[in-house]
Each structure stands twice: as structure tokens, then as C-alpha cells.
Scaffold this motif. Sequence first.
Motif, PDB file in Angstrom:
ATOM      1  N   ASP A   1       0.361  -1.447   0.138  1.00 45.47           N
ATOM      2  CA  ASP A   1       0.069   0.272   0.199  1.00 45.47           C
ATOM      3  C   ASP A   1       0.829   1.149   0.016  1.00 45.47           C
ATOM      4  O   ASP A   1       1.027   2.031   0.918  1.00 45.47           O
ATOM      5  N   THR A   2       1.076   1.857  -0.576  1.00 50.65           N
ATOM      6  CA  THR A   2       1.941   3.005  -0.941  1.00 50.65           C
ATOM      7  C   THR A   2       1.664   3.780  -2.870  1.00 50.65           C
ATOM      8  O   THR A   2       1.001   3.901  -2.763  1.00 50.65           O
ATOM      9  N   PRO A   3       1.930   5.169  -2.439  1.00 50.60           N
ATOM     10  CA  PRO A   3       1.652   5.840  -3.247  1.00 50.60           C
ATOM     11  C   PRO A   3       1.738   5.673  -5.027  1.00 50.60           C
ATOM     12  O   PRO A   3       1.106   5.907  -6.140  1.00 50.60           O
TER      13      PRO A   3
ATOM     14  N   ARG B   1      -7.980  -8.093   1.996  1.00 47.75           N
ATOM     15  CA  ARG B   1      -8.321  -8.167   3.576  1.00 47.75           C
ATOM     16  C   ARG B   1      -8.738  -9.486   3.564  1.00 47.75           C
ATOM     17  O   ARG B   1      -8.914 -10.162   4.498  1.00 47.75           O
ATOM     18  N   THR B   2      -9.346  -9.555   3.041  1.00 46.79           N
ATOM     19  CA  THR B   2     -10.377 -10.631   2.678  1.00 46.79           C
ATOM     20  C   THR B   2      -9.695 -11.406   2.247  1.00 46.79           C
ATOM     21  O   THR B   2      -9.947 -12.927   2.085  1.00 46.79           O
ATOM     22  N   THR B   3      -9.476 -12.121   1.016  1.00 44.84           N
ATOM     23  CA  THR B   3      -8.760 -13.296   0.620  1.00 44.84           C
ATOM     24  C   THR B   3      -7.144 -13.862   1.511  1.00 44.84           C
ATOM     25  O   THR B   3      -7.309 -14.386   0.990  1.00 44.84           O
ATOM     26  N   LEU B   4      -6.231 -12.437   1.454  1.00 43.50           N
ATOM     27  CA  LEU B   4      -4.836 -12.759   1.493  1.00 43.50           C
ATOM     28  C   LEU B   4      -4.836 -13.484   3.325  1.00 43.50           C
ATOM     29  O   LEU B   4      -6.012 -13.387   4.480  1.00 43.50           O
ATOM     30  N   PRO B   5      -4.276 -14.622   3.435  1.00 42.89           N
ATOM     31  CA  PRO B   5      -3.528 -14.944   4.623  1.00 42.89           C
ATOM     32  C   PRO B   5      -4.011 -14.914   6.025  1.00 42.89           C
ATOM     33  O   PRO B   5      -4.009 -14.949   6.969  1.00 42.89           O
ATOM     34  N   ILE B   6      -3.044 -13.542   5.674  1.00 42.84           N
ATOM     35  CA  ILE B   6      -2.661 -13.213   7.022  1.00 42.84           C
ATOM     36  C   ILE B   6      -3.998 -11.704   7.712  1.00 42.84           C
ATOM     37  O   ILE B   6      -3.430 -10.927   7.945  1.00 42.84           O
ATOM     38  N   GLY B   7      -5.268 -11.496   6.587  1.00 40.47           N
ATOM     39  CA  GLY B   7      -6.320 -10.982   7.008  1.00 40.47           C
ATOM     40  C   GLY B   7      -6.146  -9.512   6.810  1.00 40.47           C
ATOM     41  O   GLY B   7      -6.558  -8.966   7.846  1.00 40.47           O
ATOM     42  N   ARG B   8      -4.695  -8.695   5.857  1.00 42.00           N
ATOM     43  CA  ARG B   8      -4.640  -7.811   6.421  1.00 42.00           C
ATOM     44  C   ARG B   8      -3.668  -6.777   4.742  1.00 42.00           C
ATOM     45  O   ARG B   8      -3.431  -8.028   4.357  1.00 42.00           O
ATOM     46  N   VAL B   9      -3.917  -5.396   4.411  1.00 42.46           N
ATOM     47  CA  VAL B   9      -2.842  -5.058   3.643  1.00 42.46           C
ATOM     48  C   VAL B   9      -1.401  -5.363   4.108  1.00 42.46           C
ATOM     49  O   VAL B   9      -0.971  -4.537   5.796  1.00 42.46           O
ATOM     50  N   VAL B  10      -1.185  -5.648   3.105  1.00 39.06           N
ATOM     51  CA  VAL B  10       0.486  -5.514   3.384  1.00 39.06           C
ATOM     52  C   VAL B  10       1.131  -3.254   3.221  1.00 39.06           C
ATOM     53  O   VAL B  10       0.863  -3.190   2.239  1.00 39.06           O
TER      54      VAL B  10
END
Length: 250
Positions: free
Chosen positions: A187-189, A207-216
Motif C-alpha cells: 500500500d504505497t503511493p 483483507r478478505t482473501t489474504l491469509p494474513i487478513g490485512r494489507v501489506v
Amino acid sequence: MSTVTSPIHCEQELLGQTVVVIGGSAGIGFETARRARAEGAKVILTGRNAERLEQAASEVGALSTAAFDAVDPVALEGFFGDLPTVDHVMVTAGRPSYGRLADMDFAKIRGLFGEHLLQALYVARYAANKVRPGGTLIFMGGTGGRRPAPGMSIVSAVTAALPALTANLALEIAPVRVNLIAAGFVDTPLSAELLGDQLEKRRNQLRTTLPIGRVVGPEDVAALAVHIMTNSALTGATFDIDGGQQFVSR
Ligand SMILES: NC(=O)c1ccc[n+]([C@@H]2O[C@H](COP(=O)([O-])OP(=O)(O)OC[C@H]3O[C@@H](n4cnc5c(N)ncnc54)[C@H](OP(=O)(O)O)[C@@H]3O)[C@@H](O)[C@H]2O)c1
């Protein structure tokens, strides 16, 4: 039974070291500079837009800055020529190039391969005698290009080439270490610019699909970059950081 514990060290991990970030005025490069500063390093930042660079430099308290286009080999050579010995160089300048073959012109294609692959070779050539033995050169790649799709041929070819380039350079310019970070969506410019009004939708989807449940975020990549700088066992390697994105649907 007695337990022997080793002492806990809380000192800053990059104290007294100098980190150069080529493309350090925004996104992953900027966060790496901020993290390196927090670990006690001096940072030297580069970027094209001088105003944005100065703003970033004052925010992190950079040692110095240099405004130039990292695609230009003459500018790169000049920058490294003037540089004293440093501890680490990270290259975050650049952006992915998408497009279907039918829509691309070959002069542009040649330029894109030059931009993505030759740049790494130029930096390695010039940095080889400027990074101290045991310091590292870090390149940025991605995991998204590992899965073929229309419009991804250049990104995929570069994605496949960079780990090989990194491993070979690690042998050629040893004892300087050479490593590659392969990110997914960060999540960058740059991501904001590429996605425009689709950005929030994309964040929600991840947020829904990644196994970590959040955005990098760029701070995640910065933490990895600083680890690579400080762990002197790491060279020739590609480090994935995509929250598991490559294992789930795009
Ligand atoms: N964001 C992602 O999802 C993602 C995923 C995988 C890989 N990556 C790669 O990671 C790297 C950093 O991405 P980011 O998202 O942090 O990008 P960003 O937010 O656009 O930041 C890029 C930084 O590099 C500078 N820069 C860009 N092109 C340059 C050039 N030709 N010469 C000198 N400086 C340049 C920019 O400043 P100026 O524009 O002022 O020059 C800026 O400081 C890129 O190579 C990107 O392809 C990103």
C-alpha cells in the motif's frame, strides 16, 4: 535444572552505518529510510522530484540527497562516483510495466527491459566498490508476475530474471551481499496511482482473501529490508513478502 539465558541486546542495529536508498522519497524506499534511521543509521536518499526528495529528507533527517533519474546510467555512475564507502544500498526506484504485446512498440519494450534489468546491473557495477564488505545491495522485485496472464509478459520476464541475477551477482561481487525482496501488493503511493479510485476496493478485497487478513504496508517491507541489512548470513536470496497473495487468487 538451571536455564542459561543469553543477554538481551537492545542497541540500535544499524548504529553508525550508512544506508543509501535509490528511490527513497516515497513508498517502500521512504519507509526503509525511516526504519533505518530508527535503528541508528545515517541515510542518503535519491529520487527524481527534488521537492518531494527534500521533504522526505527533512522528515527522516537524511544525511544528504541527490535528485536524478535512476534509469540514466550516466547519472548513476556520477552518483556512485561521488559516494564515500557506505554500508548498504537499496534500490526502490521503478514501477511495473503492464501491456499486451499487440499494443506495445518495440522501442518501448527495449527501454523497459533496460529500465528493469540493466538498472540492476549498473547499480551492481557501481556499488561493488562502494559498499563495504559484508554490507548488502537490495533490489525490489515482485511475486505477482509469477502467474502468467495477458498483459504480464514484461513483468513476468523481469520477475523471473531478477532472482537469477541476484544469485549470480552475489557470487560476482562478494563479499558485498546481494539480495532481492519480492513483494505482492504494497500500500504505497505507487499502488494508489496505479489503482486510482479502485484502491479502497482492492484493499478490502485483499483483507478478505489474504491469509494474513490485512494489507501489506511499506513498513512491513522496510522491516524485512533492515533485517537483510543486519543479518550478514543472507546473500543471493529472494525474500517473498506478499501476505500469501501468490497462493490465493489475484
Ligand atoms: N507497491 C507495490 O505494490 C509493489 C509491489 C512489488 C514491487 N514493487 C516495486 O517496489 C519499488 C518501490 O515501489 P513503491 O510502491 O514504493 O513506489 P513509489 O511509492 O512510487 O515510490 C518510488 C520511489 O522511487 C522514486 N523513483 C521512481 N522512479 C525513479 C527513477 N526512475 N529514478 C529515481 N527515483 C525514482 C520515487 O520518487 P520520484 O517519483 O520523485 O522519482 C519514489 O521516491 C518499485 O520498483 C516497485 O515496482 C512495488
